[in-house]
Design an enzyme around this catalytic site. Structure first.
Site, PDB file in Angstrom:
ATOM      1  N   LYS A  36       0.808  -1.235   0.000  1.00  0.00           N
ATOM      2  CA  LYS A  36       0.000   0.000   0.000  1.00  0.00           C
ATOM      3  C   LYS A  36       0.834   1.275   0.000  1.00  0.00           C
ATOM      4  CE  LYS A  36      -0.718  -0.030   4.984  1.00  0.00           C
ATOM      5  NZ  LYS A  36      -1.475  -0.699   6.039  1.00  0.00           N
ATOM      6  N   ARG A 131      -8.600  -1.123  16.796  1.00  0.00           N
ATOM      7  CA  ARG A 131      -8.921  -0.683  15.442  1.00  0.00           C
ATOM      8  C   ARG A 131      -9.896  -1.729  14.909  1.00  0.00           C
ATOM      9  NH1 ARG A 131      -4.554   0.484  10.689  1.00  0.00           N
ATOM     10  NH2 ARG A 131      -5.070  -1.675  10.213  1.00  0.00           N
TER      11      ARG A 131
HETATM   12  C1  LIG Z   1      -0.668  -1.543   6.610  1.00  0.00           C
HETATM   13  C2  LIG Z   1      -1.080  -2.834   7.156  1.00  0.00           C
HETATM   14  C3  LIG Z   1      -0.128  -3.845   7.337  1.00  0.00           C
HETATM   15  C4  LIG Z   1       1.348  -3.640   7.078  1.00  0.00           C
HETATM   16  O1  LIG Z   1       1.885  -2.857   8.101  1.00  0.00           O
HETATM   17  P1  LIG Z   1       3.456  -2.539   8.169  1.00  0.00           P
HETATM   18  O2  LIG Z   1       3.637  -1.880   9.477  1.00  0.00           O
HETATM   19  O3  LIG Z   1       3.725  -1.640   7.011  1.00  0.00           O
HETATM   20  O4  LIG Z   1       4.176  -3.819   8.066  1.00  0.00           O
HETATM   21  C5  LIG Z   1      -0.572  -5.067   7.807  1.00  0.00           C
HETATM   22  N1  LIG Z   1      -1.870  -5.289   8.095  1.00  0.00           N
HETATM   23  C6  LIG Z   1      -2.820  -4.345   7.947  1.00  0.00           C
HETATM   24  C7  LIG Z   1      -4.229  -4.663   8.274  1.00  0.00           C
HETATM   25  C8  LIG Z   1      -2.457  -3.081   7.468  1.00  0.00           C
HETATM   26  O5  LIG Z   1      -3.386  -2.148   7.323  1.00  0.00           O
END
Ligand SMILES: *Cc1c(COP(=O)(O)O)cnc(C)c1O
Length: 360
Positions: A36, A131
């Site tokens: 992302k 969350r």
């Molecule tokens: C963004 C996200 C991740 C990845 O997080 P990082 O800290 O970049 O490794 C994993 N799971 C969810 C649900 C996310 O929104």
């Protein structure tokens, strides 16, 4: 060269992903590469895949569509609960989505039926970060309902920590997730393929615990792209922290007083300027501001200090020649803002691309 620009080094991203894939494989944990922060860049996704990640995850269906259009050969998971209004796009382009609401799963089911597809569902469980997630006591009921929906396959369960509240993954919450997986399997006589323990914040737990229980997947973005773990923002041993950098150009260089003159109110962004008098200082203005990145997440090179930022200006000490460039390191917030800014060019390269012809 164009500025400001993000330089994305695929070789370093590949290296970071390979190291993490290997270290986690020793614990039977697979890696979902999270794209992302790169807006679903197909080049970055392919570099992660070459490094041995198991599949790709992104929070935006638009990014998954970008990777599909580029024919990135991987299983794709939407890691944010789908919007009802995007359910059709989700079943057409994502293999799996993370879910917490039966209304959404019901809609995914009807859209999947319409499209003559099956869609995988991972149920997210709330384990303390507050969350997304189903309350653990409601999980059994939710599973029972999910199993009734046509064209929906229950793929597994997962959790997300350390994002909203900073609640850290630990032996307690991870064994709770393992226990939930065991109990769902026993109650319903099924097998959960995926027990997804979390994001980059889970690495410290995963790499240091003697027993990872049922956890067999981590979703990693920041650690692969920036080489840091998000809990303490420390560099992960053996990983590059400069796989992606932000370079900006100097547009002014002058000696000015360190203290402003006149009656001092708030700045354009509501903060109160600093008040220490250090006499005359040499300061530089970079053509880079809050419209391009998140200044609080930028790190200047050694010997340079970021003094202040506004929409279009970053003030740095010491003075540097007009027209010269400075390369900064970024945290996740600064990276995401720079990636989404139309003013920042994105240059994807391999280290090998930079070797001059004469040196080859
Ligand atoms: C963004 C996200 C991740 C990845 O997080 P990082 O800290 O970049 O490794 C994993 N799971 C969810 C649900 C996310 O929104």
């Amino acid at each position: 060269m164009t500025a400001p620009r993000l330089d994305i080094n695929l070789d370093k991203i590949h290296h970071n992903a390979s190291v993490l894939v290997k270290r986690l494989a020793e614990r039977d944990i697979k890696v979902t590469g999270v794209t992302k922060a790169t807006l679903g860049s197909p080049e970055v996704a392919n570099a992660m895949l070459r490094a041995g990640i198991n599949g790709l995850g992104d929070s935006r269906i638009e990014n998954i569509e970008t990777m599909r259009a580029a024919r990135v050969p991987a299983s794709m998971t939407l890691i944010r609960s789908p919007m009802l209004s995007q359910a059709n796009r989700v079943v057409r382009h994502a293999d799996v989505s993370f879910n917490t609401e039966l209304d959404v799963i019901s809609k995914l089911s009807s859209e999947a039926k319409k499209e003559r597809r099956t869609h995988g569902v991972v149920l997210m469980v709330e384990l303390g970060d507050l969350r997304e997630g189903i309350m653990p006591d409601d999980l059994e009921h939710t599973v029972r309902e999910v199993l009734r929906f046509p064209n929906i396959t229950l793929k597994g369960i997962g959790t997300n920590l350390a994002c909203r509240s900073g609640a850290a993954p630990d032996a307690r919450n991870m064994s709770e997730l393992s226990a939930l997986a065991d109990s769902i399997e026993a109650t319903f006589g099924l097998t959960l393929d995926i027990v997804s323990g979390g994001n980059s914040a889970n690495l410290e737990w995963a790499l240091n615990s003697t027993d990872v229980g049922r956890i067999n997947d981590l979703r990693l973005g920041e650690s692969i792209l920036l080489g840091r773990e998000p809990l303490h923002r420390q560099q992960i041993e053996g990983l590059y922290t400069d796989a992606i950098t932000l370079t900006a150009e100097v547009i002014e260089s002058k000696v000015k007083p360190s203290l402003p003159t006149g009656e001092i109110g708030q700045t354009a962004f509501g903060d109160i300027p600093p008040v220490t008098d250090r006499g005359q200082i040499s300061q530089t203005i970079l053509a880079l501001g809050r419209q391009d990145s998140d200044p609080s997440g930028l790190e200047a090179p050694p010997g340079h200090t970021i003094l202040a930022a506004s929409s279009d200006h970053l003030i740095v000490e010491p003075g540097l020649a007009v027209g010269s460039e400075i390369t900064l390191q970024l945290n996740y917030s600064a990276l995401v803002r720079a990636m989404t800014s139309p003013f920042v060019s994105k240059i994807v390269n391999r280290e090998s691309d930079r070797i001059p012809v004469s040196a080859q």
